[in-house]
Scaffold this active site. Structure first.
Site, PDB file in Angstrom:
ATOM      1  N   CYS A 269      36.474  12.640   7.426  1.00  0.00           N
ATOM      2  CA  CYS A 269      36.298  11.838   6.040  1.00  0.00           C
ATOM      3  C   CYS A 269      35.546  12.879   5.270  1.00  0.00           C
ATOM      4  O   CYS A 269      35.956  12.738   4.086  1.00  0.00           O
ATOM      5  CB  CYS A 269      35.157  10.840   6.299  1.00  0.00           C
ATOM      6  SG  CYS A 269      33.818  11.168   7.194  1.00  0.00           S
ATOM      7  N   HIS A 712      29.171   9.537   7.478  1.00  0.00           N
ATOM      8  CA  HIS A 712      30.407   9.225   6.959  1.00  0.00           C
ATOM      9  C   HIS A 712      30.311   9.675   5.396  1.00  0.00           C
ATOM     10  O   HIS A 712      29.332   9.628   4.863  1.00  0.00           O
ATOM     11  CB  HIS A 712      30.693   7.579   6.855  1.00  0.00           C
ATOM     12  CG  HIS A 712      32.014   7.208   6.531  1.00  0.00           C
ATOM     13  ND1 HIS A 712      33.216   7.792   7.117  1.00  0.00           N
ATOM     14  CD2 HIS A 712      32.301   6.480   5.583  1.00  0.00           C
ATOM     15  CE1 HIS A 712      34.193   7.297   6.246  1.00  0.00           C
ATOM     16  NE2 HIS A 712      33.836   6.382   5.279  1.00  0.00           N
TER      17      HIS A 712
END
Length: 752
Positions: A269, A712
């Site tokens: 990510c 994330h």
């Protein structure tokens, strides 16, 4: 028939069997992100084993004459599950319904099935691997999903559940883990209460009971009796995960040009977020979109190893719903100790790494990284002599410190700390802590305020003294990247992330931070030029084999004892002219980020380390790679000789010795041109674009989690006056962009 046989034999003559070490690219096109699932499928060359989408296979055939391709197509089908467990549960439902008393209370208590004790519960094996599961913030360890998560009761792995027929649910990672390990039982996170939890047995293919669940959970640090209380405390606060991903809102999906998501390749990510932002910058679009056809036509025989080709693929997205840049990730991470792994990484570090690769590969032609490049002016004033020193350095990111002591809600934070201490003393879960609110202006002030140097070696007084250093912009870039330094170390040296909210402005004026250079009447610190160091065999310089220069061994030893690499210490002593430990230390501290900091010491004007011998012949492949960056063959050969023919080191060496290589000028085509030494101009400084210091925010990247090595990343980008959230493959219209919780902010210059 004979003609057909001849044609067939001609085609088969180009087919070969893959050898050990051959890469077979059967999942991704070499020029785009087409896959067997794309329209038209994928064609795999049966000689080079490169994959091509339908738009590129004809080009490859015309270019190489190859005629044998394996055509692969793949169609996703809805997962069909066995109806037997369903029928069993329906049968249980009927039996339960028929035998239950006709009372409302009985119906309300019924859960739809009678779970049986698992045959694995009594003797379940649990690994002593030290894994402890936190009470919140769970994510699948493979794909980063946050819902439908299951913790394996044998090894503590947190993985996502089964994928449902409509594509929702999970990605089957918990099931795949069972298939690989045989560890049978998993508990669904979020269902644990003092009364029990949802436990599934993959071996028995059913929801089960675990009579030793409390013991099994305790093995991983989970106390069932407090889970309900802890979970309610966590839910009292809307955390950064929910806010940053805008989880509480029903977001409107978007698609089309510039709105293509990127699949998570396993903790990728950080890469996805950075590349999504770079796609929106005109310099990168012009470099690769406008040259798309040219880059494809001029690609080397193995385009999977060509930087321009792989970056180019991002701008040929076709009808992809979500692209999966596997080749690109493998290429940019090759040889890097962090980005070559599947672990989570720092988005800021990856941005700088990618910019560095762009710099290397744009020696000729337009360089899109110039959009970020700016000069920093550092002014150091010796407090004893009041003389100043001005230096300039190139940078690409502004790092803003976070002064926690200047939070606007100090009273609230102090009260929360008091309550936390009371809760810990009484053995109760701590209450939700408030987030510190920091004004953006104080972060900017902390960047520009003078810094005191207590151990500065002054050339004016020839000794240590105190100095002050101020930092200003010597130029303002077209695009300004600001990093909020949220990651720091606690008093116990444990890394931690600052939980802060910063009122980052939509518009920014940095004009007051422009450097002014030497002031009228201001005296400069004298430059200390290192004296020429003669070598015993100076005449051997013509053949580029020198014996070691005369260096102060005691100074080198002192630096080595401090933990610095030997070769770096030798360079420090050489470049400070044997003037002592203080000057050498200043040199070390100022060059620690040099790519060749610890590489073998090479005297200026020489191509090999002192006392070395000629290396083996330079690899033609390595030569071609360096020449493709815009350097001449002679320069490439020189760099490879100086680094024992190691490509990565040679590239670093050549970029850190540009001044030394200016005698071999580079033309647009990468060939060295003649000319006398006297006719050559001095090497130019770094090329920067300067302009007004007024900017507007157009993108930001946010991080969720406790460390850059976990958690994330998502990014928000402003497109046509509408903020859009890019959460890996999910692209939606943003309703409430969390600008105060960002990590990296991207501004573009506002025209006067």
């Amino acid at each position: 028939m004979a003609e057909v046989s001849e044609v067939l034999m001609s085609v088969l003559s180009t087919v070969r069997v893959p050898r050990p070490g051959d890469r077979v690219h059967k999942d991704e096109c070499a020029f785009s992100f087409a896959s067997p699932e794309s329209e038209g499928g994928l064609y795999v060359c049966m000689n080079s084993f490169l994959g091509f989408g339908g738009q590129f296979v004809e080009r490859h055939h015309a270019r190489t004459g190859q005629r044998a391709y394996l055509h692969i197509t793949r169609t996703r089908k809805a997962q069909v599950t066995s109806v037997l467990p369903l029928m069993s549960r329906i049968r249980r439902l009927n039996l339960k319904w028929l035998s239950a008393p006709v009372e409302c209370t009985a119906v309300q208590q019924w859960d739809g099935e009678v779970r049986q004790e698992s045959k694995h519960a009594a003797e379940l094996k649990q690994l002593d691997n030290g894994v402890k599961i936190p009470p919140s913030g769970w994510r699948c360890e493979v794909c980063d999903l946050q819902e439908n998560l299951w913790m394996n009761l044998t090894d503590g792995k947190v993985l996502c559940g089964r994928r449902y027929f409509d594509g929702s649910g999970g990605n089957n990672h918990a099931l795949q883990h069972f298939q690989q390990t045989g560890y049978p039982l998993a508990v669904k996170l979020g269902t644990i209460t003092p009364d029990g939890a949802d436990v599934y047995s993959y071996d028995e293919d059913d929801m089960v009971l675990d009579s030793k669940l409390a013991e099994h959970l305790s093995h991983f640090g989970i106390d069932m009796m407090t889970m309900e209380k802890v979970r309610s405390m966590v839910n009292q606060r809307v955390g950064e995960w929910e806010v940053i991903q805008e989880s509480g809102a029903t977001l409107r999906p978007l698609w089309g040009p510039g709105l293509t998501g990127m699949k998570n390749l396993g903790n990728s990510c950080y890469l996805n977020s950075v590349m999504q932002v770079l796609f929106t910058i005109p310099d990168f679009q012009e470099k690769y979109v406008s040259s798309f056809e040219k880059i494809v036509d001029e690609a080397p025989s193995d385009p999977t190893q060509d930087f321009k080709t792989q970056v180019n693929a991002f701008f040929f997205q076709g009808d992809q719903v979500g692209i999966a840049p596997r080749m690109f990730k493998a290429l940019v991470g090759r040889g890097h100790p962090e980005f070559s792994t599947n672990r989570q990484q720092d988005a800021q570090e990856f941005l700088l790494h990618f910019i560095n690769m762009v710099e290397r590969n744009c020696r000729s032609g337009a360089n899109p990284s110039e959009a970020f490049r700016f000069l920093v002016e550092e002014r150091i004033v010796c407090q004893q002599s009041q003389k100043a020193k001005y230096t300039q350095r190139v940078d690409y990111i502004v790092q803003l410190p976070v002064p926690m002591d200047q939070a606007t809600n100090t009273d609230e934070l102090q009260e929360a700390e008091r309550l936390r201490e009371e809760a810990e003393a009484s053995g109760n879960p701590p209450p939700a802590a408030p987030r510190a609110r920091i004004p953006f202006s104080v972060c900017l002030d902390a960047l520009s305020e003078p810094e005191t140097l207590t151990d500065f070696w002054s050339s004016a007084v020839q000794g240590k003294t105190t100095a002050t250093k101020t930092t200003r912009f010597a130029s303002f870039p077209d695009y300004l990247v600001i990093q909020i330094k949220k990651f720091t170390f606690g008093l116990d040296w444990v890394p931690k992330k600052l939980d802060v909210s910063i009122d980052v402005p939509d518009t920014l004026d940095l004009s007051a931070l422009r450097g002014t250079g030497q002031q009228p009447g201001e005296e400069l610190l004298p430059e200390v030029a290192p004296p020429p160091l003669m070598t015993p065999d100076r005449h051997l310089c013509t053949c580029m084999f020198l014996s070691a220069p005369v260096l102060d061994d005691s100074t080198v030893s002192q630096l080595c004892e401090m933990g610095f690499p030997m070769e770096a210490c030798r360079k420090a002593v050489y470049y400070t002219g044997n003037t002592g430990i203080d000057a050498a230390m200043n040199w070390v501290m100022g060059h620690m980020d040099d790519p060749d900091f610890s590489a073998p010491f090479v005297l200026p004007g020489c191509s090999s380390a002192p006392g070395s011998t000629p290396t083996e012949s330079a690899s033609e492949e390595h030569l071609a790679t360096i020449v493709s960056m815009g350097f001449s063959r002679d320069q490439a050969s020189r760099a490879l000789r100086a680094t024992s023919n190691v490509l990565e080191r040679a590239v670093d060496w050549i970029f850190s010795h540009l001044d030394d290589l200016e005698s071999m000028e580079v033309s647009e085509g990468g060939r060295s041109e003649g000319g006398s030494e006297a006719s050559r101009d001095p090497p130019p400084g770094p090329r920067v674009r300067d302009g007004p210091g007024k900017y507007e925010l157009f993108a930001f990247i946010s991080h969720m989690g406790t460390s850059t090595m976990c958690g994330h990343y998502v990014c928000h980008i402003k497109k046509d006056q509408q903020w859009v959230i890019f959460n890996d493959q999910k692209v939606c219209a943003s309703e409430k962009p969390p600008k105060d919780l960002g990590y990296l902010y991207f501004y573009r210059r506002v025209a006067e």
